[in-house]
Write a protein that holds these residues in place. Structure first.
Motif, PDB file in Angstrom:
ATOM      1  N   ASN A 540      29.668 -35.133  27.409  1.00  9.36           N
ATOM      2  CA  ASN A 540      28.718 -33.928  26.620  1.00  9.36           C
ATOM      3  C   ASN A 540      27.641 -34.571  25.771  1.00  9.36           C
ATOM      4  O   ASN A 540      28.448 -34.852  24.347  1.00  9.36           O
ATOM      5  CB  ASN A 540      29.170 -33.277  26.442  1.00  9.36           C
ATOM      6  CG  ASN A 540      28.885 -32.141  27.762  1.00  9.36           C
ATOM      7  OD1 ASN A 540      28.651 -32.078  28.310  1.00  9.36           O
ATOM      8  ND2 ASN A 540      30.188 -31.333  28.013  1.00  9.36           N
ATOM      9  N   LEU A 541      27.395 -35.315  26.087  1.00  7.05           N
ATOM     10  CA  LEU A 541      25.856 -36.031  24.166  1.00  7.05           C
ATOM     11  C   LEU A 541      25.312 -34.651  23.951  1.00  7.05           C
ATOM     12  O   LEU A 541      24.026 -35.120  24.759  1.00  7.05           O
ATOM     13  CB  LEU A 541      25.034 -37.684  25.049  1.00  7.05           C
ATOM     14  CG  LEU A 541      24.469 -38.199  24.080  1.00  7.05           C
ATOM     15  CD1 LEU A 541      25.407 -38.479  22.919  1.00  7.05           C
ATOM     16  CD2 LEU A 541      23.803 -39.406  23.903  1.00  7.05           C
ATOM     17  N   SER A 542      25.531 -34.177  22.923  1.00  9.34           N
ATOM     18  CA  SER A 542      24.472 -33.211  22.443  1.00  9.34           C
ATOM     19  C   SER A 542      23.820 -33.458  21.355  1.00  9.34           C
ATOM     20  O   SER A 542      22.574 -32.457  21.006  1.00  9.34           O
ATOM     21  CB  SER A 542      25.514 -32.216  21.777  1.00  9.34           C
ATOM     22  OG  SER A 542      26.700 -32.445  20.915  1.00  9.34           O
ATOM     23  N   ASN A 543      24.068 -34.833  20.911  1.00  6.14           N
ATOM     24  CA  ASN A 543      23.156 -34.746  18.990  1.00  6.14           C
ATOM     25  C   ASN A 543      22.960 -36.565  19.344  1.00  6.14           C
ATOM     26  O   ASN A 543      23.976 -36.752  19.149  1.00  6.14           O
ATOM     27  CB  ASN A 543      23.290 -33.832  18.396  1.00  6.14           C
ATOM     28  CG  ASN A 543      21.800 -34.424  16.925  1.00  6.14           C
ATOM     29  OD1 ASN A 543      20.942 -34.057  17.669  1.00  6.14           O
ATOM     30  ND2 ASN A 543      22.789 -35.175  16.152  1.00  6.14           N
ATOM     31  N   PHE A 544      21.964 -37.245  19.077  1.00  5.66           N
ATOM     32  CA  PHE A 544      21.357 -38.475  19.211  1.00  5.66           C
ATOM     33  C   PHE A 544      20.239 -38.670  17.833  1.00  5.66           C
ATOM     34  O   PHE A 544      19.481 -38.120  17.976  1.00  5.66           O
ATOM     35  CB  PHE A 544      21.334 -38.649  19.860  1.00  5.66           C
ATOM     36  CG  PHE A 544      21.411 -40.540  19.708  1.00  5.66           C
ATOM     37  CD1 PHE A 544      21.867 -41.576  19.567  1.00  5.66           C
ATOM     38  CD2 PHE A 544      19.487 -41.021  19.814  1.00  5.66           C
ATOM     39  CE1 PHE A 544      21.977 -43.030  19.681  1.00  5.66           C
ATOM     40  CE2 PHE A 544      19.071 -42.469  19.555  1.00  5.66           C
ATOM     41  CZ  PHE A 544      20.239 -43.271  19.340  1.00  5.66           C
ATOM     42  N   GLY A 545      20.927 -38.747  16.679  1.00  5.91           N
ATOM     43  CA  GLY A 545      20.002 -38.073  15.548  1.00  5.91           C
ATOM     44  C   GLY A 545      19.398 -39.844  15.575  1.00  5.91           C
ATOM     45  O   GLY A 545      19.904 -40.917  15.698  1.00  5.91           O
ATOM     46  N   ALA A 546      18.383 -39.803  14.116  1.00 15.02           N
ATOM     47  CA  ALA A 546      17.793 -40.533  13.585  1.00 15.02           C
ATOM     48  C   ALA A 546      19.555 -41.533  13.165  1.00 15.02           C
ATOM     49  O   ALA A 546      20.561 -41.285  12.937  1.00 15.02           O
ATOM     50  CB  ALA A 546      16.741 -40.963  12.887  1.00 15.02           C
ATOM     51  N   VAL A 547      18.648 -42.946  12.680  1.00 13.63           N
ATOM     52  CA  VAL A 547      19.039 -43.643  12.293  1.00 13.63           C
ATOM     53  C   VAL A 547      20.038 -42.958  10.637  1.00 13.63           C
ATOM     54  O   VAL A 547      18.753 -42.710   9.749  1.00 13.63           O
ATOM     55  CB  VAL A 547      18.395 -45.321  11.412  1.00 13.63           C
ATOM     56  CG1 VAL A 547      19.592 -46.261  10.537  1.00 13.63           C
ATOM     57  CG2 VAL A 547      19.119 -45.878  12.311  1.00 13.63           C
ATOM     58  N   GLY A 548      20.881 -42.486  10.137  1.00 12.92           N
ATOM     59  CA  GLY A 548      21.536 -41.293   9.106  1.00 12.92           C
ATOM     60  C   GLY A 548      21.933 -40.516   9.159  1.00 12.92           C
ATOM     61  O   GLY A 548      21.967 -39.646   8.422  1.00 12.92           O
ATOM     62  N   GLN A 549      21.307 -40.224  10.542  1.00 15.19           N
ATOM     63  CA  GLN A 549      21.821 -39.031  11.398  1.00 15.19           C
ATOM     64  C   GLN A 549      23.006 -38.856  12.074  1.00 15.19           C
ATOM     65  O   GLN A 549      23.481 -40.032  12.529  1.00 15.19           O
ATOM     66  CB  GLN A 549      21.032 -38.228  11.726  1.00 15.19           C
ATOM     67  CG  GLN A 549      19.194 -37.725  10.357  1.00 15.19           C
ATOM     68  CD  GLN A 549      18.309 -37.224  11.248  1.00 15.19           C
ATOM     69  OE1 GLN A 549      17.634 -37.345  11.926  1.00 15.19           O
ATOM     70  NE2 GLN A 549      17.573 -36.727   9.986  1.00 15.19           N
ATOM     71  N   TYR A 550      22.803 -37.593  12.353  1.00 12.74           N
ATOM     72  CA  TYR A 550      24.600 -37.512  13.065  1.00 12.74           C
ATOM     73  C   TYR A 550      24.276 -37.837  15.101  1.00 12.74           C
ATOM     74  O   TYR A 550      22.962 -37.390  14.978  1.00 12.74           O
ATOM     75  CB  TYR A 550      25.348 -36.354  13.366  1.00 12.74           C
ATOM     76  CG  TYR A 550      25.701 -36.075  11.825  1.00 12.74           C
ATOM     77  CD1 TYR A 550      26.949 -36.192  11.607  1.00 12.74           C
ATOM     78  CD2 TYR A 550      24.847 -34.999  10.990  1.00 12.74           C
ATOM     79  CE1 TYR A 550      27.913 -36.524  10.364  1.00 12.74           C
ATOM     80  CE2 TYR A 550      26.184 -35.609   9.798  1.00 12.74           C
ATOM     81  CZ  TYR A 550      27.183 -35.661   9.853  1.00 12.74           C
ATOM     82  OH  TYR A 550      28.060 -35.532   8.624  1.00 12.74           O
ATOM     83  N   ILE A 551      25.249 -38.258  15.401  1.00 12.76           N
ATOM     84  CA  ILE A 551      25.070 -38.576  16.403  1.00 12.76           C
ATOM     85  C   ILE A 551      27.027 -37.580  17.365  1.00 12.76           C
ATOM     86  O   ILE A 551      27.971 -37.253  16.552  1.00 12.76           O
ATOM     87  CB  ILE A 551      25.807 -40.057  17.206  1.00 12.76           C
ATOM     88  CG1 ILE A 551      24.738 -40.880  17.351  1.00 12.76           C
ATOM     89  CG2 ILE A 551      25.866 -40.285  19.030  1.00 12.76           C
ATOM     90  CD1 ILE A 551      24.827 -42.456  17.582  1.00 12.76           C
ATOM     91  N   ASP A 552      26.552 -36.588  18.448  1.00 19.10           N
ATOM     92  CA  ASP A 552      27.341 -35.717  18.362  1.00 19.10           C
ATOM     93  C   ASP A 552      28.166 -35.587  20.009  1.00 19.10           C
ATOM     94  O   ASP A 552      27.011 -35.933  21.054  1.00 19.10           O
ATOM     95  CB  ASP A 552      27.104 -34.520  18.227  1.00 19.10           C
ATOM     96  CG  ASP A 552      27.264 -34.190  16.987  1.00 19.10           C
ATOM     97  OD1 ASP A 552      28.255 -34.212  15.936  1.00 19.10           O
ATOM     98  OD2 ASP A 552      25.805 -34.235  15.701  1.00 19.10           O
TER      99      ASP A 552
END
Length: 581
Positions: A540-552
């Motif tokens: 489950n890829l729930s979050n894909f942030g920009a550079v400097g932000q989180y990948i969950d």
């Protein structure tokens, strides 16, 4: 009384024992002389978890909360935990105090297990400054006002001379937050010392402060005139005369004292002191309980249930406890409608019930609506040393209200309803009270029937981590040498710890639920999980942030051992990593 708002004394508890006894068991004498607290049962020890918020539903930190003789302060989430508080079998009184706010409180029938509490605190904001020694009026925009004769005294009964800061708040019956804003519940003692349930036509809070900030009152032997605007929806059916009730901050319930007369679109009455005042009618009641569960038999907690009396405009709200139950007092011998809401405020069902002539426990209601998806969220909260947290909680942020779960040896779970059946994100934050550490907010994606989180670590010095557990082995945490990137070649998440490392590859950066057709894992026992071997692992890829932000990313399922395919492993994992490029 067709349009008088009927205030059910909603208590997220087991059967409301007080409501099951006849009024004759509460006889206590004349006005002020009776004391219904003698019927609250024996002293018992109970556990509580709750949240204190402001009028905008923002958490309020450092609030002093007291239950019995036990105190606690709220944390940054406005949450408090009090265990083993000394309360009564049928009555618990929770108070909340902080400078700059009107004192808040809640009363409830405590149950075994975790008792959930929510209190909304009003700001202590003066609306006008008046002078002692002269008559004056303080008026709100609604037309509600108080007329003072100018005589005041301090908390010691000494006459006060000087400026008086007046804070006033008129709480309308139509206010959606009525049950959270009002003090206690609408449980009262009448002039004969009998227990009563009330229906309100409005409440008024007045706070008086001197020039040094000290609390003031109307001088002994004097009165003030209270003029309270009647809600337009109640005006036609409002009775000509109505009892007045004040909230007793020491006892935790309302006391009848005097009456008010209808004059035009207001109620007018004289009062000798100020705290909260309430214009209420009394009515006969029965106790009613209902339990909710999903199609899999799991109790549904933190679900709002509304009761609407025939001819009434507003639902009276209650919230199911951890056992999926909500109980309270409802009008006897009247037709009612029970409305169940999802976590986003949408109506799941609306069902006619009643009339009831006696105490009633409804059959368990199975919520099986195609518009909502039931799910059980389960996981473990551990500390920086990888040991189970034994004193803390986990907060679930989703929909129109957060939910809380106390943990048992690190284990937590939620049974809830997802609004709609499409992919939906939520976040969790765990707190470790013993070590004063938190996980921070971590984003996940709902799955059904179970959302398996695995382990989350409460270690606020850690800004990113990867963790996984295989079979019943200890959970592996990788807190160093972490990286995450997305290039034309795909998504790459990796980390290296002491004698361990993990690598996760994916061919997409679009949040969603995927199989090993899209993602692969290397470095776990069994060595390699990919589409080349038969497995049930989902990602489950729930979050894909920009550079400097989180990948969950979370993953769980079963897979065969690469070296011995006859051996099957179970895995759960979490990646909460900052994107590097």
């Amino acid at each position: 009384m067709n349009k008088i708002k009927l205030l059910m004394v909603v208590l997220a508890s087991m059967l409301l024992t007080i409501g099951c006894e006849s009024e004759s068991t509460y006889e206590g004498g004349s006005s002020g002389g009776g004391n219904i607290s003698g019927n609250f049962g024996n002293q018992v020890s109970r556990d509580f978890i709750g949240q204190i918020v402001d009028v905008n539903n923002n958490p309020v930190q450092s609030v002093n909360v007291k239950i019995g003789s036990t105190t606690a302060q709220t944390d940054s989430n406005g949450v408090f935990i009090i265990k083993s508080a000394a309360v009564y079998e049928r009555f618990a009184y929770i108070t909340a105090q902080k400078a700059g706010y009107v004192d808040g409180s809640r009363t409830m029938v405590p149950t075994n297990g975790n008792n959930n509490v929510k209190i909304m605190m009003l700001p202590l904001q003066p609306v006008q400054v008046i002078a002692s020694g002269a008559a004056s009026e303080v008026t709100l925009a609604s037309g509600t006002k108080v007329v003072f004769d100018g005589a005041f005294q301090d908390a010691n009964g000494a006459a006060y001379s000087g400026s008086v800061s007046v804070s006033m708040y008129h709480l309308l019956p139509s206010d959606a937050n009525l049950s959270s804003l009002m003090p206690g519940t609408l449980f009262a003692q009448d002039e004969s010392g009998n227990a009563k349930a009330l229906e309100t036509l409005g409440m008024l809070n007045v706070e008086l402060r001197g020039s040094a900030g000290q609390k003031l009152q109307i001088a002994s032997g004097h009165t003030a005139q209270m003029v309270m605007k009647i809600d337009n929806s109640q005006l036609a059916s409002a009775p000509a005369t109505i009892p007045l009730w004040h909230f007793d901050n020491a006892k935790g319930y309302w006391i009848q004292e005097g009456s008010a007369t209808k004059q035009g679109n207001t109620y007018v009455g004289n009062v000798s002191h100020f705290s909260w005042w309430n214009c209420d009618a009394q009515f006969p009641v029965i106790s009613m309980c209902v339990s909710l569960e999903d199609a899999n038999g799991n109790p549904l907690s933190s679900i709002q249930v509304g009761i609407i009396r025939s001819g009434n405009l507003y639902p009276v709200m209650g919230t199911t406890n951890t056992n999926g139950q909500v109980c309270g007092l409802v009008p006897a011998n009247e037709s009612l409608t029970m409305v169940i809401y999802d976590n986003c405020g949408g109506i799941i069902s609306s069902t006619p019930i009643g009339p009831f002539s006696g105490n009633t426990t409804l059959p368990t209601i199975v919520v099986n609506n195609p518009g909502v998806m039931p799910t059980q969220i389960q996981g473990n909260l551990v500390n920086c040393s990888n040991a189970a947290v034994t004193n803390g909680y986990v907060i679930l942020n989703y929909g129109n209200q957060p939910q809380y779960a106390m943990i048992t040896n690190g284990v937590f779970s939620f049974n809830t309803l997802v609004c709609g059946t499409s992919t939906v994100n939520f976040s969790l934050e765990g707190s470790d009270y013993d070590n004063l550490q938190t996980t921070g907010n971590i984003t996940y994606t709902f799955t059904s029937p179970v959302t398996n989180i695995g382990n989350i670590v409460a270690c606020n010095a850690v800004t990113e981590f990867i963790s996984y557990q295989v079979d019943n082995d200890p959970t592996v945490y990788i807190l160093t040498n972490l990286g995450a990137s997305y290039t034309p070649n795909g998504l790459n998440i990796h980390g290296n710890g002491v004698n361990t490392g993990i690598y996760i590859w994916g061919n997409t950066n679009v949040p969603g639920t995927y199989t090993t057709t899209n993602f692969s894992v290397e470095g776990v026992p069994g060595n390699y999980i990919s589409s080349q071997i038969s497995n049930t692992v989902s990602f489950n890829l729930s979050n894909f942030g920009a550079v400097g932000q989180y990948i969950d990313l979370t993953f769980n399922g079963t897979y065969p051992d690469n070296m011995n395919p006859a051996v099957t492993h179970t895995i759960t994992g979490v990646a909460h990593v900052i994107r590097d490029n």
